[in-house]
Design a protein around this motif. Structure first.
Motif: not given
Length: 252
Positions: A69, A87, A90-96, A98, A149, A160
């Motif tokens: 962050d 790696t 979190s989902e929140e970090q991935l949005k950040k 982007e 992980d 994917d």
């Protein structure tokens, strides 16, 4: 010459990148950031990224998720391109990530290896032919006993890549031990093995009737990831804001 800021410079990958860059004529590490500063370096090292006042062209990150962050805030404020190798975000970090990519160039890849990124393309071609023919798809990944992980980010990227080619009609199964039923046709099984000092091994299996096709990638040292990160850093210097990956670097 491209000047790097090595974020996580005193970790295993940071030290490896430091050694690789010493042999580069077109790149150099101008500064480093690491909470542990007792390792001797030929460049200044700061214990927090906001303290770094050295002029650089690109940031290469091999740190921890909790440091990402602040790293993103720094890169946006300084308008610095970022090779993001950490790696487990979190989902929140991935949005950040982007959001930050709208301001600066960010290269994010689940695996920095040239071989893995070629494999991502080959799997798309294989899935296009084999999945409609009824072949079952399984992924087995093996890593050292210190990896946090599971499954690995690379295993998920391989899945994917296949699923994208199949219009995302397949779902992932991580643990069959709790399910007493036949395997479904449109699923991708992903198994994780942890032991010893295995650097990284990924096996993708297409199993049909009386025929099995296997794709395997084995990393024997972390240097393949370090070299890829250096090449990514040189590629990203001067690039416009946006999201990039190793496919862009190797031209796939």
């Amino acid at each position: 010459m491209v000047k790097f800021l090595m974020h996580g410079c005193n970790g295993k990958m940071g030290r490896m990148i430091t050694e690789i860059v010493k042999g580069e004529e077109s790149a150099a590490i101008a500064a480093g950031v690491d909470a542990y500063t007792e390792v001797p370096n030929e460049y200044p090292v700061f214990d927090a990224i906001e303290k770094c006042d050295v002029d650089v062209d690109v940031v290469i990150d091999f740190s921890t998720a909790k440091a990402v962050d602040g790293l993103l805030d720094y890169c946006v404020a300084k308008k610095l391109p970022l090779v993001l190798c950490t790696t487990g975000l979190s989902e929140e970090q991935l949005k950040k990530v982007e959001e930050a990519s709208k301001e600066v160039a960010i290269l994010k890849s689940a695996n920095m290896s040239l071989g893995i990124n070629l494999l991502l393309k080959l799997l798309k071609d294989a899935a296009k032919v084999l999945a409609p023919a009824g072949y079952d798809i399984e992924i087995v990944e093996r890593h050292h006993n210190q990896k946090l992980d599971a499954p690995s980010g690379t295993a998920l990227a391989l899945a994917d890549s296949i699923n994208d080619e199949l219009d995302n009609e397949y779902h992932y199964v991580y643990d069959r031990s709790q399910v007493r039923q036949k395997r479904e046709k449109k699923e991708i099984g992903i198994s994780a093995v942890r032991g010893g000092t295995i650097v990284g091994n990924h096996e993708v299996i297409f199993a049909g009737t009386d025929e099995v096709i296997e794709f395997t990638h084995t990393a024997y040292s972390r240097s393949v990831f370090a070299k890829g990160a250096v090449e990514a850093g040189k590629f990203l210097a001067g690039k416009a804001a946006g999201m990039y990956d190793m496919g862009d670097v190797v031209g796939l």
